[in-house]
Design an enzyme around this catalytic site. Structure first.
Site, PDB file in Angstrom:
ATOM      1  N   SER A   1       0.815  -1.221   0.000  1.00 36.37           N
ATOM      2  CA  SER A   1       0.000   0.000   0.000  1.00 36.37           C
ATOM      3  C   SER A   1       0.845   1.267   0.000  1.00 36.37           C
ATOM      4  O   SER A   1       1.758   1.401   0.806  1.00 36.37           O
ATOM      5  CB  SER A   1      -0.872   0.069   1.264  1.00 36.37           C
ATOM      6  OG  SER A   1      -1.806  -0.946   1.267  1.00 36.37           O
TER       7      SER A   1
ATOM      8  N   HIS B   1      -3.900   0.144  -4.712  1.00 39.43           N
ATOM      9  CA  HIS B   1      -3.293  -1.072  -5.266  1.00 39.43           C
ATOM     10  C   HIS B   1      -3.654  -1.102  -6.747  1.00 39.43           C
ATOM     11  O   HIS B   1      -4.780  -1.388  -7.119  1.00 39.43           O
ATOM     12  CB  HIS B   1      -3.836  -2.317  -4.561  1.00 39.43           C
ATOM     13  CG  HIS B   1      -3.265  -2.496  -3.196  1.00 39.43           C
ATOM     14  ND1 HIS B   1      -2.187  -3.296  -2.942  1.00 39.43           N
ATOM     15  CD2 HIS B   1      -3.595  -1.939  -2.022  1.00 39.43           C
ATOM     16  CE1 HIS B   1      -1.889  -3.242  -1.664  1.00 39.43           C
ATOM     17  NE2 HIS B   1      -2.736  -2.427  -1.079  1.00 39.43           N
TER      18      HIS B   1
ATOM     19  N   GLU C   1     -10.584  -9.337   0.911  1.00 43.75           N
ATOM     20  CA  GLU C   1     -11.435  -9.015  -0.236  1.00 43.75           C
ATOM     21  C   GLU C   1     -12.487 -10.106  -0.471  1.00 43.75           C
ATOM     22  O   GLU C   1     -13.412  -9.917  -1.263  1.00 43.75           O
ATOM     23  CB  GLU C   1     -10.578  -8.788  -1.486  1.00 43.75           C
ATOM     24  CG  GLU C   1      -9.737  -7.517  -1.369  1.00 43.75           C
ATOM     25  CD  GLU C   1      -8.796  -7.307  -2.536  1.00 43.75           C
ATOM     26  OE1 GLU C   1      -9.282  -7.139  -3.664  1.00 43.75           O
ATOM     27  OE2 GLU C   1      -7.569  -7.330  -2.321  1.00 43.75           O
TER      28      GLU C   1
ATOM     29  N   ALA D   1       2.696  -2.190   3.992  1.00 46.28           N
ATOM     30  CA  ALA D   1       2.536  -1.112   4.964  1.00 46.28           C
ATOM     31  C   ALA D   1       2.102  -1.774   6.260  1.00 46.28           C
ATOM     32  O   ALA D   1       1.347  -2.752   6.237  1.00 46.28           O
ATOM     33  CB  ALA D   1       1.471  -0.143   4.482  1.00 46.28           C
TER      34      ALA D   1
ATOM     35  N   ASN E   1       2.121   3.935  10.682  1.00 46.35           N
ATOM     36  CA  ASN E   1       1.419   4.474  11.867  1.00 46.35           C
ATOM     37  C   ASN E   1       1.828   3.670  13.098  1.00 46.35           C
ATOM     38  O   ASN E   1       2.305   2.544  12.987  1.00 46.35           O
ATOM     39  CB  ASN E   1      -0.106   4.352  11.682  1.00 46.35           C
ATOM     40  CG  ASN E   1      -0.542   2.930  11.370  1.00 46.35           C
ATOM     41  OD1 ASN E   1      -0.405   2.461  10.222  1.00 46.35           O
ATOM     42  ND2 ASN E   1      -1.025   2.230  12.371  1.00 46.35           N
TER      43      ASN E   1
ATOM     44  N   HIS F   1      -6.948   4.292   6.262  1.00 43.42           N
ATOM     45  CA  HIS F   1      -6.215   3.835   5.078  1.00 43.42           C
ATOM     46  C   HIS F   1      -5.539   5.027   4.390  1.00 43.42           C
ATOM     47  O   HIS F   1      -4.459   4.885   3.812  1.00 43.42           O
ATOM     48  CB  HIS F   1      -7.149   3.105   4.114  1.00 43.42           C
ATOM     49  CG  HIS F   1      -6.448   2.520   2.921  1.00 43.42           C
ATOM     50  ND1 HIS F   1      -5.468   1.553   3.033  1.00 43.42           N
ATOM     51  CD2 HIS F   1      -6.556   2.767   1.591  1.00 43.42           C
ATOM     52  CE1 HIS F   1      -5.010   1.240   1.822  1.00 43.42           C
ATOM     53  NE2 HIS F   1      -5.657   1.961   0.937  1.00 43.42           N
TER      54      HIS F   1
HETATM   55  N1  HPA Z   1      -2.877  -2.444  11.257  1.00 39.76           N
HETATM   56  C1  HPA Z   1      -3.068  -3.306  10.238  1.00 39.76           C
HETATM   57  N2  HPA Z   1      -2.645  -3.080   9.000  1.00 39.76           N
HETATM   58  C2  HPA Z   1      -1.996  -1.930   8.774  1.00 39.76           C
HETATM   59  C3  HPA Z   1      -1.765  -0.988   9.782  1.00 39.76           C
HETATM   60  C4  HPA Z   1      -2.242  -1.260  11.101  1.00 39.76           C
HETATM   61  O1  HPA Z   1      -2.062  -0.476  12.048  1.00 39.76           O
HETATM   62  N3  HPA Z   1      -1.088   0.058   9.220  1.00 39.76           N
HETATM   63  C5  HPA Z   1      -0.910  -0.270   7.904  1.00 39.76           C
HETATM   64  N4  HPA Z   1      -1.464  -1.464   7.625  1.00 39.76           N
END
Ligand code: HPA
Length: 271
Positions: free
Chosen positions: A27, A58, A83, A110, A232, A244
């Site tokens: 991502s 994506h 999905e 990510a 994050n 997201h």
């Molecule tokens: N949790 C799950 N998937 C993720 C996160 C998260 O905090 N950040 C990016 N993808």
């Protein structure tokens, strides 16, 4: 002809030389495809038997090109378990790569950080994983031609490739954390209570992908390495809500450094 054979035959017809290295982008990391040279982009929808993805960010292109002069197949866009199409799309993708003769799979994603000392923007090489998706992509009849029924996941993330990633990080003047990635099925982000629990389980990062790809690739005998981009702090570690949009934004912000790391790594693989 099986749909995997169809995908293999088509992709082979598009390559002068089938690359030994494949790269799966996560991502917000799509921009990395722009650093390929001598490349062409094929929409997943044009590849017989291939699955398209439905997640914003994506893109759904297979890029055939070179990174640091080394031939590479770059998958821009992945199909996630959440999905609702089970693991069939990811099984198809990884078995197509294996059938093409790809030997090394570099996965990116990510992820949320569970480590207070690993802030958003950090890159983390995955040392090991915890599969809390509730599923396993190898459930079902086993195809002995692809791999064994019971797959050893010791060193699932190849120690030599992990060492190479660390060397590449030093060569590109960046810090590369190493840690344990925990997969949930998603699509919800976790609750603070889950994150608290996952920390006690030994997870450093959490996300919704990568584990199935790693398992399927190890089953088929590919060597695997994976890098998470921390977008994050995981739920409850700060007072902030998760989104997201943040994943995409922070992924893009770190994409340049990840791109440098991958270019250095893949360059060394070709040397
Ligand atoms: N949790 C799950 N998937 C993720 C996160 C998260 O905090 N950040 C990016 N993808």
């Amino acid at each position: 002809m099986s749909s995997i054979s169809e995908s293999i035959e088509f992709i082979r017809s598009q390559c002068e030389q089938v690359p030994k290295v494949a790269l799966q982008l996560g991502s917000g990391l799509n921009g990395i495809a722009a650093s390929l040279t001598n490349s062409k982009a094929i929409p997943y929808a044009d590849i017989p038997g291939f699955y398209d993805t439905s997640v914003p960010g994506h893109e759904g292109f297979l890029h055939i090109g070179e990174l640091s002069g080394v031939p590479v197949l770059c998958l821009q866009g992945r199909v996630h378990y959440y999905e609702g199409r089970g693991f069939e799309p990811v099984r198809h993708t990884i078995r197509t790569l294996a059938g093409l003769g790809v030997e090394i799979l570099l996965l990116t994603n990510a992820a949320g950080s569970l480590n207070p000392h690993m802030p958003p923007g950090s890159l983390m090489s995955i040392r090991d994983h915890i599969n809390l998706s509730g599923m396993n992509p190898l459930i079902g009849p086993n195809d002995e031609e692809i791999g064994p029924r019971f797959v050893d996941l010791m060193n699932a993330y190849d120690p030599e490739l992990r060492e190479l990633l660390q060397r590449s990080a030093r060569n590109t003047d960046q810090r590369l954390y190493e840690g344990v990635y925990l997969m949930t099925s998603g699509p919800t982000f976790e609750t603070p209570a889950e994150i608290y629990a996952f920390r006690t389980l030994g997870a450093d990062a959490v996300g919704m992908s990568t584990v199935p790809e790693c398992i399927l690739a190890r089953h088929a005998g590919l060597r695997v390495a994976a890098v998470s981009t921390v977008t994050n702090f995981a739920a409850g570690m700060t007072g902030d809500s998760l989104s997201h949009a943040e994943t995409e934004r922070e992924g893009k912000a770190a994409a340049g450094r990840l791109s440098d790391l991958l270019a250095e790594t893949i360059g060394a693989l070709g040397a």
